[in-house]
Design a protein around this motif. Sequence first.
Motif, PDB file in Angstrom:
ATOM      1  N   ILE A   1       8.033  13.708  -9.725  1.00 36.11           N
ATOM      2  CA  ILE A   1       8.495  12.400 -10.207  1.00 36.11           C
ATOM      3  C   ILE A   1       7.568  11.312  -9.667  1.00 36.11           C
ATOM      4  O   ILE A   1       7.216  11.310  -8.479  1.00 36.11           O
ATOM      5  CB  ILE A   1       9.929  12.121  -9.712  1.00 36.11           C
TER       6      ILE A   1
ATOM      7  N   CYS B   1      15.871  10.314 -14.145  1.00 37.12           N
ATOM      8  CA  CYS B   1      14.549   9.683 -14.231  1.00 37.12           C
ATOM      9  C   CYS B   1      14.465   8.758 -15.438  1.00 37.12           C
ATOM     10  O   CYS B   1      13.968   7.635 -15.328  1.00 37.12           O
ATOM     11  CB  CYS B   1      13.457  10.750 -14.312  1.00 37.12           C
TER      12      CYS B   1
ATOM     13  N   HIS C   1      11.923   6.135 -13.909  1.00 35.65           N
ATOM     14  CA  HIS C   1      10.913   6.914 -13.204  1.00 35.65           C
ATOM     15  C   HIS C   1      10.253   7.856 -14.200  1.00 35.65           C
ATOM     16  O   HIS C   1      10.855   8.237 -15.211  1.00 35.65           O
ATOM     17  CB  HIS C   1      11.540   7.718 -12.066  1.00 35.65           C
TER      18      HIS C   1
ATOM     19  N   LYS D   1       7.580   7.342  -9.020  1.00 34.81           N
ATOM     20  CA  LYS D   1       8.528   6.233  -8.971  1.00 34.81           C
ATOM     21  C   LYS D   1       8.095   5.111  -9.879  1.00 34.81           C
ATOM     22  O   LYS D   1       6.955   4.697  -9.877  1.00 34.81           O
ATOM     23  CB  LYS D   1       8.675   5.712  -7.539  1.00 34.81           C
TER      24      LYS D   1
ATOM     25  N   LEU E   1       8.967  11.465 -15.115  1.00 32.51           N
ATOM     26  CA  LEU E   1       9.054  12.880 -14.771  1.00 32.51           C
ATOM     27  C   LEU E   1       7.766  13.536 -15.244  1.00 32.51           C
ATOM     28  O   LEU E   1       7.529  13.685 -16.439  1.00 32.51           O
ATOM     29  CB  LEU E   1      10.275  13.514 -15.433  1.00 32.51           C
TER      30      LEU E   1
END
Length: 74
Positions: free
Chosen positions: A71, A50, A55, A73, A57
Amino acid sequence: MSAEIYDLRGLNCPLPVLRTAKRLAGMASGAILVVETTDPLAGLDIPAFCQQDGHQLISAETLDGGHRFTIVKG
């Protein structure tokens, strides 16, 4: 926005990270993915993935026999 749950239990490294990356690639920015895995290395691999790929988390939970990651995106 509702979260998609992605069940990757039973898969071992590197498959959880590879499949998570592939699933996120097909999702819109800002979409939420909840990944469930039993891979013991996922606790290190998914957060690192991530961070590397941009991304967010949201949470990393340790469950009986596995992990659950939420998560967003990037």
